[in-house]
Scaffold this motif. Structure first.
Motif, PDB file in Angstrom:
ATOM      1  N   LEU A  75       0.937  -1.269  -0.001  1.00 29.84           N
ATOM      2  CA  LEU A  75      -0.013   0.177  -0.011  1.00 29.84           C
ATOM      3  C   LEU A  75       0.994   1.137   0.057  1.00 29.84           C
ATOM      4  CD1 LEU A  75      -2.428  -1.235   2.642  1.00 29.84           C
ATOM      5  CD2 LEU A  75      -2.781  -1.324   0.239  1.00 29.84           C
ATOM      6  N   GLU A  76       0.480   2.311  -0.769  1.00 31.37           N
ATOM      7  CA  GLU A  76       1.253   3.505  -0.852  1.00 31.37           C
ATOM      8  C   GLU A  76       0.090   4.665  -0.672  1.00 31.37           C
ATOM      9  OE1 GLU A  76       4.075   5.999  -4.026  1.00 31.37           O
ATOM     10  OE2 GLU A  76       2.900   4.396  -4.608  1.00 31.37           O
ATOM     11  N   TRP A  77       0.253   5.574   0.254  1.00 29.02           N
ATOM     12  CA  TRP A  77      -0.343   6.600   0.300  1.00 29.02           C
ATOM     13  C   TRP A  77      -0.362   7.697  -0.723  1.00 29.02           C
ATOM     14  CZ3 TRP A  77       1.307  11.623   1.295  1.00 29.02           C
ATOM     15  CH2 TRP A  77       0.477  12.649   1.655  1.00 29.02           C
ATOM     16  N   TYR A  81       0.033  15.669  -0.581  1.00 30.52           N
ATOM     17  CA  TYR A  81       0.345  14.689  -1.358  1.00 30.52           C
ATOM     18  C   TYR A  81       1.669  14.116  -1.207  1.00 30.52           C
ATOM     19  CZ  TYR A  81      -2.903  17.404  -4.065  1.00 30.52           C
ATOM     20  OH  TYR A  81      -3.913  18.109  -4.387  1.00 30.52           O
ATOM     21  N   ALA A  82       1.804  12.937  -1.762  1.00 30.58           N
ATOM     22  CA  ALA A  82       3.098  12.067  -1.789  1.00 30.58           C
ATOM     23  C   ALA A  82       4.019  12.852  -2.855  1.00 30.58           C
ATOM     24  CB  ALA A  82       2.809  10.647  -2.201  1.00 30.58           C
ATOM     25  N   ARG A 103      -4.282  13.609   9.021  1.00 27.92           N
ATOM     26  CA  ARG A 103      -3.152  12.688   9.036  1.00 27.92           C
ATOM     27  C   ARG A 103      -3.339  11.554  10.001  1.00 27.92           C
ATOM     28  NH1 ARG A 103       1.325  15.734  11.491  1.00 27.92           N
ATOM     29  NH2 ARG A 103       0.776  14.445  13.696  1.00 27.92           N
ATOM     30  N   GLY A 104      -4.342  10.698   9.316  1.00 26.52           N
ATOM     31  CA  GLY A 104      -4.700   9.474  10.431  1.00 26.52           C
ATOM     32  C   GLY A 104      -4.763   8.050  10.045  1.00 26.52           C
ATOM     33  N   HIS A 105      -5.283   7.265  10.375  1.00 24.82           N
ATOM     34  CA  HIS A 105      -5.581   5.906  10.136  1.00 24.82           C
ATOM     35  C   HIS A 105      -6.761   5.987   9.235  1.00 24.82           C
ATOM     36  CE1 HIS A 105      -7.393   6.132  14.044  1.00 24.82           C
ATOM     37  NE2 HIS A 105      -8.272   5.685  13.435  1.00 24.82           N
ATOM     38  N   PHE A 106      -7.113   5.050   8.416  1.00 26.71           N
ATOM     39  CA  PHE A 106      -8.191   4.761   7.352  1.00 26.71           C
ATOM     40  C   PHE A 106      -9.277   3.771   8.073  1.00 26.71           C
ATOM     41  CE2 PHE A 106      -5.766   7.728   5.365  1.00 26.71           C
ATOM     42  CZ  PHE A 106      -4.327   7.417   5.278  1.00 26.71           C
ATOM     43  N   ALA A 141      -1.161   2.140  13.368  1.00 27.05           N
ATOM     44  CA  ALA A 141      -2.275   1.187  12.977  1.00 27.05           C
ATOM     45  C   ALA A 141      -2.111  -0.215  12.166  1.00 27.05           C
ATOM     46  CB  ALA A 141      -3.447   1.904  11.888  1.00 27.05           C
ATOM     47  N   TYR A 178      -6.028   0.670  15.895  1.00 23.43           N
ATOM     48  CA  TYR A 178      -5.479   2.054  15.699  1.00 23.43           C
ATOM     49  C   TYR A 178      -4.715   2.519  17.037  1.00 23.43           C
ATOM     50  CZ  TYR A 178      -9.888   3.560  17.829  1.00 23.43           C
ATOM     51  OH  TYR A 178     -10.976   3.811  18.640  1.00 23.43           O
ATOM     52  N   GLN A 186       0.809   0.853   9.591  1.00 24.54           N
ATOM     53  CA  GLN A 186       0.858   2.141   9.103  1.00 24.54           C
ATOM     54  C   GLN A 186       1.074   3.349  10.140  1.00 24.54           C
ATOM     55  OE1 GLN A 186      -2.924   3.980   8.636  1.00 24.54           O
ATOM     56  NE2 GLN A 186      -1.763   5.925   8.607  1.00 24.54           N
ATOM     57  N   ARG A 211       0.935   7.299  11.572  1.00 21.61           N
ATOM     58  CA  ARG A 211       0.108   8.653  11.257  1.00 21.61           C
ATOM     59  C   ARG A 211       0.907   9.732  11.999  1.00 21.61           C
ATOM     60  NH1 ARG A 211      -3.618  11.035  14.701  1.00 21.61           N
ATOM     61  NH2 ARG A 211      -4.317   9.571  16.338  1.00 21.61           N
ATOM     62  N   TYR A 212       1.946   9.413  12.580  1.00 20.28           N
ATOM     63  CA  TYR A 212       2.917  10.464  13.518  1.00 20.28           C
ATOM     64  C   TYR A 212       3.367  11.342  12.640  1.00 20.28           C
ATOM     65  CZ  TYR A 212       6.106  12.224  16.717  1.00 20.28           C
ATOM     66  OH  TYR A 212       6.863  13.320  17.377  1.00 20.28           O
ATOM     67  N   SER A 213       3.754  11.202  11.583  1.00 12.47           N
ATOM     68  CA  SER A 213       4.238  12.558  10.809  1.00 12.47           C
ATOM     69  C   SER A 213       3.809  12.171   9.251  1.00 12.47           C
ATOM     70  CB  SER A 213       5.697  12.477  10.820  1.00 12.47           C
ATOM     71  OG  SER A 213       6.743  11.621  10.167  1.00 12.47           O
ATOM     72  N   TRP A 214       3.869  13.243   8.314  1.00 11.38           N
ATOM     73  CA  TRP A 214       3.723  13.452   6.922  1.00 11.38           C
ATOM     74  C   TRP A 214       5.031  12.948   6.419  1.00 11.38           C
ATOM     75  CZ3 TRP A 214      -0.930  13.397   5.043  1.00 11.38           C
ATOM     76  CH2 TRP A 214      -2.112  14.203   5.733  1.00 11.38           C
ATOM     77  N   PRO A 215       4.837  12.129   5.279  1.00 16.78           N
ATOM     78  CA  PRO A 215       3.555  11.416   4.911  1.00 16.78           C
ATOM     79  C   PRO A 215       3.258  10.494   5.567  1.00 16.78           C
ATOM     80  CG  PRO A 215       5.387  10.665   3.556  1.00 16.78           C
ATOM     81  CD  PRO A 215       5.980  11.520   4.510  1.00 16.78           C
ATOM     82  N   PRO A 216       2.002   9.877   5.691  1.00 14.07           N
ATOM     83  CA  PRO A 216       1.762   8.464   6.386  1.00 14.07           C
ATOM     84  C   PRO A 216       2.295   7.263   5.654  1.00 14.07           C
ATOM     85  CG  PRO A 216      -0.155   9.690   5.241  1.00 14.07           C
ATOM     86  CD  PRO A 216       0.808  10.660   5.154  1.00 14.07           C
ATOM     87  N   PHE A 221       3.345   3.163   5.069  1.00 10.24           N
ATOM     88  CA  PHE A 221       2.808   1.510   5.436  1.00 10.24           C
ATOM     89  C   PHE A 221       4.036   0.930   5.433  1.00 10.24           C
ATOM     90  CE2 PHE A 221      -1.704   1.971   4.893  1.00 10.24           C
ATOM     91  CZ  PHE A 221      -2.023   2.731   4.149  1.00 10.24           C
TER      92      PHE A 221
END
Lengths: 118, 106
Positions: free
Chosen positions: A44-46, A59-60, A102-105, B34, B49, B89, B91-96, B98
């Motif tokens: 998986l890639e955000w 954005y990535a 900026r979270g989980h999904f 998560a 999570y 995964q 979510r602590y910092s950008w970018p999230p 995996f």
């Protein structure tokens, strides 16, 4: 509760495509949404996220400057405009939602295939 | 960007056995980790999570633990439907980001 993607398909390198995701049945009034992709046989890639208000987008690096995320919160839909597509953008694109930008999904769509090939 | 490493890559077990999956981060996550389960041809499903909170309708046999950079997903007794790929995964910092995934197979 459902997230439904549409708009995928086959496109040539350098071409454009617009994905849509419609959210329905969720009890929450505000939630952030995102696009996550999965290349063939890969992880998986955000890709991109948009805040609940639509005011903030992320954005990535791999898509920055080529992809644009937007939202139509009256209809609870988000969009991903993909320009200058590359072969490495070939993937199943999932729409996902979460409590935080900026979270989980916590919910995912079924995914839609984008194939970039000549 | 924060890099997540999962081990083992593949875990071969039988129904009823205990599964222990590891996720290590390149920096501390303040607990913002998560876990997802994905079966072939399906979307990922959120299991855990913020380290240890089970998502809605997730069975109690899925337990998340850990802190700082080291996190664990334990499945206490594997059911036939648990054989799948598991991703962590942050979510602590950008970018999230995996992890690469752990396959739990028979």
């Amino acid at each position: 509760e459902q997230l439904l993607e549409s708009g995928g398909g086959l496109v040539q390198p350098g071409g454009s495509l617009r994905l849509s995701c419609e959210a329905s049945g969720f009890s929450e009034s505000n939630f952030a949404m995102a696009w996550v992709r999965q290349g063939p046989g890969k992880g998986l890639e955000w890709v991109s996220s948009i805040s609940s208000s639509g005011a903030n987008t992320y954005y990535a690096d791999s898509v920055k400057g080529r992809f644009t995320v937007s939202g139509d919160y009256a209809g609870r839909s988000i969009y991903l405009q993909m320009n200058n597509l590359r072969t490495e953008d070939t993937a199943v694109y999932f729409c996902a939602k979460g409590l935080y930008t900026r979270g989980h999904f916590d919910s995912w769509g079924q995914g839609i295939l984008v194939t970039v090939s000549s | 960007e924060i890099v997540l490493t999962q081990s083992p890559a593949t875990l071969s077990l039988s129904p009823g056995e205990r599964a222990t999956l590891s996720c290590r981060a390149s920096q501390s996550l303040n607990g913002f980790l998560a876990w997802y389960q994905q079966k072939p041809g399906q979307a990922p499903r959120l299991l855990i999570y913020d380290t240890s909170n089970r998502a809605t309708d997730i069975p109690a046999r899925f337990i998340g633990s850990g802190s700082w950079t080291d996190f664990t997903l334990t499945i206490t007794s594997l059911e036939p439907e648990d054989f799948a790929i598991y991703y962590c995964q942050q979510r602590y910092s950008w970018p999230p980001t995996f992890g690469p995934g752990t396959t739990v197979d028979v």
